[in-house]
Design a protein around this motif. Structure first.
Motif, PDB file in Angstrom:
ATOM      1  N   LYS A 188      30.446  53.963  50.311  1.00 31.46           N
ATOM      2  CA  LYS A 188      30.861  53.463  48.999  1.00 31.46           C
ATOM      3  C   LYS A 188      32.327  53.028  49.038  1.00 31.46           C
ATOM      4  O   LYS A 188      32.691  51.971  48.495  1.00 31.46           O
ATOM      5  CB  LYS A 188      30.661  54.551  47.940  1.00 31.46           C
ATOM      6  CG  LYS A 188      31.033  54.130  46.529  1.00 31.46           C
ATOM      7  CD  LYS A 188      30.777  55.280  45.555  1.00 31.46           C
ATOM      8  CE  LYS A 188      31.197  54.887  44.134  1.00 31.46           C
ATOM      9  NZ  LYS A 188      30.991  56.010  43.175  1.00 31.46           N
ATOM     10  N   PHE A 189      33.178  53.840  49.693  1.00 35.70           N
ATOM     11  CA  PHE A 189      34.589  53.483  49.828  1.00 35.70           C
ATOM     12  C   PHE A 189      34.743  52.172  50.603  1.00 35.70           C
ATOM     13  O   PHE A 189      35.492  51.274  50.201  1.00 35.70           O
ATOM     14  CB  PHE A 189      35.348  54.601  50.549  1.00 35.70           C
ATOM     15  CG  PHE A 189      36.687  54.171  51.083  1.00 35.70           C
ATOM     16  CD1 PHE A 189      37.794  54.095  50.256  1.00 35.70           C
ATOM     17  CD2 PHE A 189      36.846  53.819  52.422  1.00 35.70           C
ATOM     18  CE1 PHE A 189      39.027  53.687  50.733  1.00 35.70           C
ATOM     19  CE2 PHE A 189      38.064  53.413  52.914  1.00 35.70           C
ATOM     20  CZ  PHE A 189      39.158  53.344  52.074  1.00 35.70           C
ATOM     21  N   LEU A 190      34.044  52.063  51.736  1.00 33.46           N
ATOM     22  CA  LEU A 190      34.142  50.852  52.549  1.00 33.46           C
ATOM     23  C   LEU A 190      33.657  49.635  51.762  1.00 33.46           C
ATOM     24  O   LEU A 190      34.205  48.540  51.887  1.00 33.46           O
ATOM     25  CB  LEU A 190      33.339  51.017  53.835  1.00 33.46           C
ATOM     26  CG  LEU A 190      33.887  52.042  54.837  1.00 33.46           C
ATOM     27  CD1 LEU A 190      32.889  52.274  55.959  1.00 33.46           C
ATOM     28  CD2 LEU A 190      35.220  51.589  55.404  1.00 33.46           C
ATOM     29  N   SER A 191      32.637  49.832  50.939  1.00 33.16           N
ATOM     30  CA  SER A 191      32.134  48.727  50.121  1.00 33.16           C
ATOM     31  C   SER A 191      33.184  48.275  49.114  1.00 33.16           C
ATOM     32  O   SER A 191      33.400  47.075  48.909  1.00 33.16           O
ATOM     33  CB  SER A 191      30.854  49.144  49.389  1.00 33.16           C
ATOM     34  OG  SER A 191      29.828  49.482  50.295  1.00 33.16           O
ATOM     35  N   VAL A 332      42.677  58.117  50.638  1.00 34.23           N
ATOM     36  CA  VAL A 332      41.355  58.184  50.011  1.00 34.23           C
ATOM     37  C   VAL A 332      40.276  58.373  51.067  1.00 34.23           C
ATOM     38  O   VAL A 332      39.401  59.231  50.945  1.00 34.23           O
ATOM     39  CB  VAL A 332      41.075  56.910  49.185  1.00 34.23           C
ATOM     40  CG1 VAL A 332      39.646  56.945  48.634  1.00 34.23           C
ATOM     41  CG2 VAL A 332      42.070  56.783  48.042  1.00 34.23           C
ATOM     42  N   ARG A 333      40.356  57.595  52.141  1.00 31.42           N
ATOM     43  CA  ARG A 333      39.327  57.707  53.174  1.00 31.42           C
ATOM     44  C   ARG A 333      39.396  59.059  53.893  1.00 31.42           C
ATOM     45  O   ARG A 333      38.362  59.658  54.198  1.00 31.42           O
ATOM     46  CB  ARG A 333      39.470  56.573  54.189  1.00 31.42           C
ATOM     47  CG  ARG A 333      38.313  56.606  55.185  1.00 31.42           C
ATOM     48  CD  ARG A 333      38.224  55.412  56.064  1.00 31.42           C
ATOM     49  NE  ARG A 333      36.957  55.403  56.781  1.00 31.42           N
ATOM     50  CZ  ARG A 333      36.644  54.527  57.719  1.00 31.42           C
ATOM     51  NH1 ARG A 333      37.492  53.564  58.039  1.00 31.42           N
ATOM     52  NH2 ARG A 333      35.489  54.592  58.336  1.00 31.42           N
ATOM     53  N   ILE A 334      40.592  59.536  54.154  1.00 30.59           N
ATOM     54  CA  ILE A 334      40.733  60.840  54.813  1.00 30.59           C
ATOM     55  C   ILE A 334      40.100  61.936  53.964  1.00 30.59           C
ATOM     56  O   ILE A 334      39.403  62.824  54.472  1.00 30.59           O
ATOM     57  CB  ILE A 334      42.218  61.140  55.088  1.00 30.59           C
ATOM     58  CG1 ILE A 334      42.752  60.210  56.181  1.00 30.59           C
ATOM     59  CG2 ILE A 334      42.417  62.605  55.489  1.00 30.59           C
ATOM     60  CD1 ILE A 334      44.241  60.316  56.407  1.00 30.59           C
ATOM     61  N   ARG A 335      40.325  61.869  52.667  1.00 31.10           N
ATOM     62  CA  ARG A 335      39.754  62.890  51.783  1.00 31.10           C
ATOM     63  C   ARG A 335      38.231  62.821  51.770  1.00 31.10           C
ATOM     64  O   ARG A 335      37.555  63.846  51.710  1.00 31.10           O
ATOM     65  CB  ARG A 335      40.311  62.717  50.367  1.00 31.10           C
ATOM     66  CG  ARG A 335      41.751  63.173  50.233  1.00 31.10           C
ATOM     67  CD  ARG A 335      42.199  63.157  48.796  1.00 31.10           C
ATOM     68  NE  ARG A 335      43.539  63.719  48.653  1.00 31.10           N
ATOM     69  CZ  ARG A 335      44.166  63.867  47.499  1.00 31.10           C
ATOM     70  NH1 ARG A 335      43.560  63.489  46.374  1.00 31.10           N
ATOM     71  NH2 ARG A 335      45.384  64.384  47.454  1.00 31.10           N
ATOM     72  N   ILE A 336      37.694  61.612  51.810  1.00 38.19           N
ATOM     73  CA  ILE A 336      36.233  61.485  51.853  1.00 38.19           C
ATOM     74  C   ILE A 336      35.697  62.120  53.127  1.00 38.19           C
ATOM     75  O   ILE A 336      34.690  62.840  53.114  1.00 38.19           O
ATOM     76  CB  ILE A 336      35.815  60.004  51.782  1.00 38.19           C
ATOM     77  CG1 ILE A 336      36.204  59.404  50.433  1.00 38.19           C
ATOM     78  CG2 ILE A 336      34.313  59.862  52.001  1.00 38.19           C
ATOM     79  CD1 ILE A 336      36.014  57.907  50.359  1.00 38.19           C
ATOM     80  N   ILE A 341      33.202  63.410  49.561  1.00 38.87           N
ATOM     81  CA  ILE A 341      32.948  62.876  48.228  1.00 38.87           C
ATOM     82  C   ILE A 341      34.059  61.896  47.857  1.00 38.87           C
ATOM     83  O   ILE A 341      35.235  62.105  48.203  1.00 38.87           O
ATOM     84  CB  ILE A 341      32.862  64.007  47.177  1.00 38.87           C
ATOM     85  CG1 ILE A 341      32.440  63.440  45.815  1.00 38.87           C
ATOM     86  CG2 ILE A 341      34.180  64.760  47.070  1.00 38.87           C
ATOM     87  CD1 ILE A 341      32.125  64.504  44.791  1.00 38.87           C
ATOM     88  N   LEU A 342      33.688  60.820  47.179  1.00 34.97           N
ATOM     89  CA  LEU A 342      34.646  59.875  46.610  1.00 34.97           C
ATOM     90  C   LEU A 342      34.742  60.179  45.116  1.00 34.97           C
ATOM     91  O   LEU A 342      33.863  59.831  44.337  1.00 34.97           O
ATOM     92  CB  LEU A 342      34.189  58.433  46.837  1.00 34.97           C
ATOM     93  CG  LEU A 342      35.053  57.325  46.199  1.00 34.97           C
ATOM     94  CD1 LEU A 342      36.493  57.398  46.704  1.00 34.97           C
ATOM     95  CD2 LEU A 342      34.466  55.953  46.477  1.00 34.97           C
ATOM     96  N   SER A 343      35.798  60.855  44.728  1.00 33.88           N
ATOM     97  CA  SER A 343      35.958  61.295  43.344  1.00 33.88           C
ATOM     98  C   SER A 343      36.520  60.170  42.485  1.00 33.88           C
ATOM     99  O   SER A 343      36.980  59.133  42.984  1.00 33.88           O
ATOM    100  CB  SER A 343      36.908  62.504  43.293  1.00 33.88           C
ATOM    101  OG  SER A 343      38.208  62.101  43.706  1.00 33.88           O
ATOM    102  N   ASN A 344      36.511  60.397  41.167  1.00 31.89           N
ATOM    103  CA  ASN A 344      37.122  59.439  40.255  1.00 31.89           C
ATOM    104  C   ASN A 344      38.611  59.305  40.522  1.00 31.89           C
ATOM    105  O   ASN A 344      39.177  58.216  40.412  1.00 31.89           O
ATOM    106  CB  ASN A 344      36.889  59.865  38.803  1.00 31.89           C
ATOM    107  CG  ASN A 344      35.438  59.709  38.381  1.00 31.89           C
ATOM    108  OD1 ASN A 344      34.751  58.794  38.840  1.00 31.89           O
ATOM    109  ND2 ASN A 344      34.954  60.600  37.527  1.00 31.89           N
TER     110      ASN A 344
END
Length: 380
Positions: A188-191, A332-336, A341-344
């Motif tokens: 989802k992040f990459l998208s 953001v990616r490191i946290r995922i 999870i990709l949070s708000n």
């Protein structure tokens, strides 16, 4: 690797390294500290404390080499006399055991990391951020464009390539092959990342703009800066965890540090599709309005110690702002990868990072509280 350290055997290990007397072993107090490495805090009967860190064996990648870089930094401080004047900004290394991937420092009991300080006190005193900027600026200025120092970190005859500041290929195009390697939230992040051509283009252009010109910490964040408990009278802060350091671009370090301030704000947001953005901003426990003065003081302190960088690169502050944006996107990616999870809040962080990368000049007043020219005018 010959030994895996534990609470039970660390005392005996210290004896073999002449860091502890045999009669002290049973009197030691040992505490496990939560961290990415295996960290032990060892307290001696006289209240002296050591931080013992071990990188655990990885059967796929063998023993990590980051501790070797930390030891190399310490050797660098001793080898070149002009650098001795900044040695007190670094932790005191007592022992490095590459065979067992163990490194030992004096533990600084009268310090706390700057991220915890801000989170606990919500006190953004400009004097603190200015001092941080001055230290980082001094480290960069003393090593800037010094060929002898560069050769120390990257010998001309070395077969290894210089590490890349930014690797745009890490934000890879989604293919069927990677579906089994990443989580759905990472996809989802990459998208989201690839939806914006301007974002991927900005990251590639930023990668091409960065140069190799000074000693760079390369993990420059508030949690890697220690502030004394009595900071009002003791201004000797210490930059720790130089494991990722390399010969790099000063803008990336300063951008990472500014991003660390913004992350305090972003993590305090209450983000939900049910809450209007203005209400979310109002509910932030660390309001954005508190940060520009500290970020401006940080940057002014840096430029006071390193004015040459503006002569070498008149667009330095724009470059720093873009590095700030990239750091947020990367975080953001490191946290995922860690939290799955990709949070708000992560989506909000990605959007802020995109703005800093793609609308840099418009973003500068929001971050520094003034334009780049106004900030530079304060140096005169």
């Amino acid at each position: 690797m010959n030994i895996n350290l534990s609470i039970q055997n660390v005392g005996d290990y210290l004896v073999t390294q002449n860091l502890c007397q045999p009669e002290e072993v049973n009197l030691l107090q040992v505490k496990n500290l939560s961290a990415k490495n295996f960290n032990l805090l060892v307290t001696f009967p006289d209240n002296r404390k050591l931080l013992v860190k071990q990188r655990r064996y990885n059967p796929d990648r063998k023993i990590e080499t980051e501790f070797a870089q930390e030891a190399k930094i310490q050797a660098f401080l001793r080898q070149f006399p002009p650098i001795e004047q900044i040695a007190h900004f670094f932790p005191q290394l007592l022992h490095f055991d590459p065979a067992n991937s163990v490194i030992i420092f004096n533990y600084l009991d009268d310090y706390q990391d700057l991220s915890d300080f801000y989170s606990q006190n919500q006190e953004f005193e400009p004097k603190i951020s200015q001092q941080v900027g001055q230290i980082l600026g001094k480290i960069h200025s003393l090593t800037f464009q010094k060929n002898l120092y560069q050769e120390y970190f990257h010998p001309p005859d070395s077969s290894s390539n210089k590490p890349r500041h930014i690797d745009p290929e890490r934000f890879t195009i989604i293919t069927p092959e990677i579906y089994g390697e990443v989580t759905l939230d990472e996809i989802k992040f990459l998208s989201l990342y690839q939806r914006y051509d301007s974002l991927s283009k900005a990251v590639t252009e930023l990668s091409n703009r960065l140069s190799y010109s000074c000693l760079a910490h390369n993990d420059c964040k508030l949690s890697n800066i220690l502030i004394p408990h009595n900071w009002q009278t003791n201004d000797n802060m210490i930059f720790i965890d130089w494991e990722k350091s390399f010969w790099g671009d000063p803008a990336l370090d300063l951008g990472m540090l500014i991003a660390s301030y913004l992350i305090l704000w972003l993590d305090s947001l209450v983000v939900s599709s049910a809450i209007p953005i203005q209400e979310s901003l109002r509910l932030a426990t660390i309001p954005l309005e508190l940060l520009p003065k500290s970020i401006a003081s940080l940057t002014l302190g840096y430029l006071q110690q390193f004015p040459l960088i503006l002569q070498e690169n008149p667009d330095f502050l724009s470059l720093v702002t873009q590095c700030t944006g990239f750091t947020l996107v990367k975080r953001v990616r490191i946290r995922i990868q860690h939290q799955k999870i990709l949070s708000n809040n992560g989506i909000a962080m990605l959007q802020v990072g995109k703005s800093l990368l793609c609308k840099t000049e418009d973003s500068i007043p929001n971050i520094f509280g003034m334009t780049a020219d106004q900030l530079i005018d304060q140096l005169n």
